[in-house]
Design a protein around this motif. Structure first.
Motif, PDB file in Angstrom:
ATOM      1  N   ILE A   1       0.846  -1.184   0.000  1.00  0.00           N
ATOM      2  CA  ILE A   1       0.000   0.000   0.000  1.00  0.00           C
ATOM      3  C   ILE A   1       0.884   1.236   0.000  1.00  0.00           C
ATOM      4  O   ILE A   1       1.778   1.381   0.817  1.00  0.00           O
ATOM      5  N   GLU A   2       0.611   2.125  -0.924  1.00  0.00           N
ATOM      6  CA  GLU A   2       1.397   3.338  -1.062  1.00  0.00           C
ATOM      7  C   GLU A   2       0.772   4.437  -0.221  1.00  0.00           C
ATOM      8  O   GLU A   2      -0.417   4.716  -0.321  1.00  0.00           O
ATOM      9  N   VAL A   3       1.569   5.053   0.631  1.00  0.00           N
ATOM     10  CA  VAL A   3       1.102   6.149   1.456  1.00  0.00           C
ATOM     11  C   VAL A   3       1.659   7.436   0.865  1.00  0.00           C
ATOM     12  O   VAL A   3       2.860   7.597   0.725  1.00  0.00           O
ATOM     13  N   VAL A   4       0.759   8.336   0.489  1.00  0.00           N
ATOM     14  CA  VAL A   4       1.151   9.589  -0.134  1.00  0.00           C
ATOM     15  C   VAL A   4       0.706  10.725   0.765  1.00  0.00           C
ATOM     16  O   VAL A   4      -0.457  10.800   1.156  1.00  0.00           O
ATOM     17  N   GLU A   5       1.652  11.590   1.104  1.00  0.00           N
ATOM     18  CA  GLU A   5       1.359  12.734   1.961  1.00  0.00           C
ATOM     19  C   GLU A   5       1.182  13.987   1.109  1.00  0.00           C
ATOM     20  O   GLU A   5       1.904  14.186   0.131  1.00  0.00           O
ATOM     21  N   PHE A   6       0.220  14.822   1.495  1.00  0.00           N
ATOM     22  CA  PHE A   6      -0.049  16.069   0.785  1.00  0.00           C
ATOM     23  C   PHE A   6      -0.056  17.222   1.776  1.00  0.00           C
ATOM     24  O   PHE A   6      -0.386  17.046   2.955  1.00  0.00           O
ATOM     25  N   SER A   7       0.265  18.411   1.256  1.00  0.00           N
ATOM     26  CA  SER A   7       0.271  19.602   2.107  1.00  0.00           C
ATOM     27  C   SER A   7      -1.154  20.046   2.443  1.00  0.00           C
ATOM     28  O   SER A   7      -1.374  20.671   3.472  1.00  0.00           O
TER      29      SER A   7
ATOM     30  N   GLN B   1      -7.427  18.481   0.380  1.00  0.00           N
ATOM     31  CA  GLN B   1      -8.189  18.394  -0.872  1.00  0.00           C
ATOM     32  C   GLN B   1      -7.320  17.895  -2.028  1.00  0.00           C
ATOM     33  O   GLN B   1      -7.845  17.408  -3.026  1.00  0.00           O
ATOM     34  N   LEU B   2      -6.010  18.005  -1.901  1.00  0.00           N
ATOM     35  CA  LEU B   2      -5.129  17.502  -2.956  1.00  0.00           C
ATOM     36  C   LEU B   2      -5.209  15.974  -3.046  1.00  0.00           C
ATOM     37  O   LEU B   2      -5.064  15.411  -4.129  1.00  0.00           O
ATOM     38  N   ARG B   3      -5.456  15.321  -1.916  1.00  0.00           N
ATOM     39  CA  ARG B   3      -5.563  13.854  -1.919  1.00  0.00           C
ATOM     40  C   ARG B   3      -6.743  13.401  -2.791  1.00  0.00           C
ATOM     41  O   ARG B   3      -6.631  12.465  -3.568  1.00  0.00           O
ATOM     42  N   GLU B   4      -7.877  14.091  -2.676  1.00  0.00           N
ATOM     43  CA  GLU B   4      -9.049  13.736  -3.493  1.00  0.00           C
ATOM     44  C   GLU B   4      -8.767  13.938  -4.972  1.00  0.00           C
ATOM     45  O   GLU B   4      -9.120  13.099  -5.802  1.00  0.00           O
ATOM     46  N   ARG B   5      -8.146  15.060  -5.312  1.00  0.00           N
ATOM     47  CA  ARG B   5      -7.798  15.310  -6.713  1.00  0.00           C
ATOM     48  C   ARG B   5      -6.806  14.272  -7.216  1.00  0.00           C
ATOM     49  O   ARG B   5      -6.913  13.797  -8.344  1.00  0.00           O
ATOM     50  N   TYR B   6      -5.839  13.925  -6.371  1.00  0.00           N
ATOM     51  CA  TYR B   6      -4.842  12.920  -6.731  1.00  0.00           C
ATOM     52  C   TYR B   6      -5.513  11.580  -7.033  1.00  0.00           C
ATOM     53  O   TYR B   6      -5.249  10.954  -8.059  1.00  0.00           O
ATOM     54  N   GLN B   7      -6.405  11.151  -6.153  1.00  0.00           N
ATOM     55  CA  GLN B   7      -7.107   9.874  -6.343  1.00  0.00           C
ATOM     56  C   GLN B   7      -7.929   9.896  -7.634  1.00  0.00           C
ATOM     57  O   GLN B   7      -7.967   8.925  -8.378  1.00  0.00           O
ATOM     58  N   GLY B   8      -8.594  11.024  -7.888  1.00  0.00           N
ATOM     59  CA  GLY B   8      -9.381  11.145  -9.117  1.00  0.00           C
ATOM     60  C   GLY B   8      -8.511  11.099 -10.363  1.00  0.00           C
ATOM     61  O   GLY B   8      -8.846  10.429 -11.352  1.00  0.00           O
TER      62      GLY B   8
ATOM     63  N   VAL C   1       2.367  13.107 -10.801  1.00  0.00           N
ATOM     64  CA  VAL C   1       1.057  13.730 -10.568  1.00  0.00           C
ATOM     65  C   VAL C   1       1.046  14.402  -9.194  1.00  0.00           C
ATOM     66  O   VAL C   1       0.574  15.537  -9.047  1.00  0.00           O
ATOM     67  N   ARG C   2       1.596  13.731  -8.203  1.00  0.00           N
ATOM     68  CA  ARG C   2       1.654  14.300  -6.852  1.00  0.00           C
ATOM     69  C   ARG C   2       2.467  15.595  -6.848  1.00  0.00           C
ATOM     70  O   ARG C   2       2.038  16.615  -6.301  1.00  0.00           O
ATOM     71  N   LYS C   3       3.614  15.595  -7.526  1.00  0.00           N
ATOM     72  CA  LYS C   3       4.456  16.797  -7.573  1.00  0.00           C
ATOM     73  C   LYS C   3       3.744  17.948  -8.282  1.00  0.00           C
ATOM     74  O   LYS C   3       3.784  19.091  -7.836  1.00  0.00           O
ATOM     75  N   LEU C   4       3.085  17.638  -9.383  1.00  0.00           N
ATOM     76  CA  LEU C   4       2.381  18.671 -10.139  1.00  0.00           C
ATOM     77  C   LEU C   4       1.221  19.249  -9.333  1.00  0.00           C
ATOM     78  O   LEU C   4       0.940  20.452  -9.404  1.00  0.00           O
ATOM     79  N   LEU C   5       0.531  18.404  -8.576  1.00  0.00           N
ATOM     80  CA  LEU C   5      -0.536  18.894  -7.702  1.00  0.00           C
ATOM     81  C   LEU C   5       0.025  19.836  -6.642  1.00  0.00           C
ATOM     82  O   LEU C   5      -0.546  20.889  -6.365  1.00  0.00           O
ATOM     83  N   GLU C   6       1.140  19.466  -6.062  1.00  0.00           N
ATOM     84  CA  GLU C   6       1.771  20.292  -5.029  1.00  0.00           C
ATOM     85  C   GLU C   6       2.257  21.618  -5.614  1.00  0.00           C
ATOM     86  O   GLU C   6       2.324  22.620  -4.911  1.00  0.00           O
ATOM     87  N   GLN C   7       2.579  21.643  -6.903  1.00  0.00           N
ATOM     88  CA  GLN C   7       3.019  22.875  -7.558  1.00  0.00           C
ATOM     89  C   GLN C   7       1.843  23.799  -7.865  1.00  0.00           C
ATOM     90  O   GLN C   7       2.029  24.918  -8.311  1.00  0.00           O
ATOM     91  N   GLY C   8       0.620  23.317  -7.673  1.00  0.00           N
ATOM     92  CA  GLY C   8      -0.556  24.149  -7.855  1.00  0.00           C
ATOM     93  C   GLY C   8      -1.186  24.072  -9.238  1.00  0.00           C
ATOM     94  O   GLY C   8      -2.044  24.891  -9.570  1.00  0.00           O
ATOM     95  N   LEU C   9      -0.795  23.099 -10.059  1.00  0.00           N
ATOM     96  CA  LEU C   9      -1.389  22.958 -11.388  1.00  0.00           C
ATOM     97  C   LEU C   9      -2.812  22.404 -11.279  1.00  0.00           C
ATOM     98  O   LEU C   9      -3.120  21.631 -10.373  1.00  0.00           O
ATOM     99  N   SER C  10      -3.656  22.799 -12.210  1.00  0.00           N
ATOM    100  CA  SER C  10      -5.034  22.286 -12.237  1.00  0.00           C
ATOM    101  C   SER C  10      -5.029  20.872 -12.831  1.00  0.00           C
ATOM    102  O   SER C  10      -4.046  20.440 -13.440  1.00  0.00           O
TER     103      SER C  10
END
Length: 147
Positions: free
Chosen positions: A12-18, A21-28, A58-67
């Motif tokens: 199981i991969e555990v991904v941390e977000f700042s 709401q980024l977790r939901e977008r990541y999963q989607g 994808v995680r890095k791009l989400l953290e950078q604030g990309l849509s």
């Protein structure tokens, strides 16, 4: 049994977000993006090395604030529209979207035509003979009525 459970938990991969709401977008996003190697799995279901790299990207791009759209555009630029499970309808994908309904319509038309052909139709001579018999019966009936 404990060893099997430990292996399952280790996968199981555990991904941390700042931000939560980024977790939901990541999963989607990882559910909507296709693994380039596995072809029939999304990034969420695949454990191939490329899928792991793409999930990290994808995680890095989400953290950078990309849509979500910008992230998809970057991945499409790198991997083509194949990476999208639902590609956009445009000139390049018109055949992909239009062919299934067109084939369904064509198949229905063929079935209707075959069914019409298989139904017996009276021949021209039989039809003329039938018409004469009907006229004779009508004439006989009108003569009987006159009597």
């Amino acid at each position: 049994m404990v060893v099997g459970a430990a292996r399952a938990v280790a996968g199981i991969e555990v991904v941390e977000f700042s931000e939560p709401q980024l977790r939901e977008r990541y999963q989607g996003l990882i559910a909507e993006l296709r693994c380039p190697k596995c072809q029939n799995q999304n990034l969420a279901d695949s454990n191939s090395p490329i899928s792991i790299d793409l999930r990290n990207e994808v995680r890095k791009l989400l953290e950078q604030g990309l849509s979500d759209g910008e992230i998809k555009q970057q991945l499409v630029a790198r991997y083509s529209e194949f990476i999208l499970y639902r590609p956009a309808v445009n000139a390049n994908t018109a055949l992909l979207w239009g062919l299934p309904p067109a084939l369904l319509l064509l198949g229905a038309m063929v079935l209707v035509l075959l069914r019409r052909r298989s139904q017996p139709r009276p021949a021209a001579a039989e039809s003329a003979d039938l018409q004469q018999r009907v006229e004779a019966l009508l004439q006989q009936h009108s003569e009987e009525q006159q009597r």
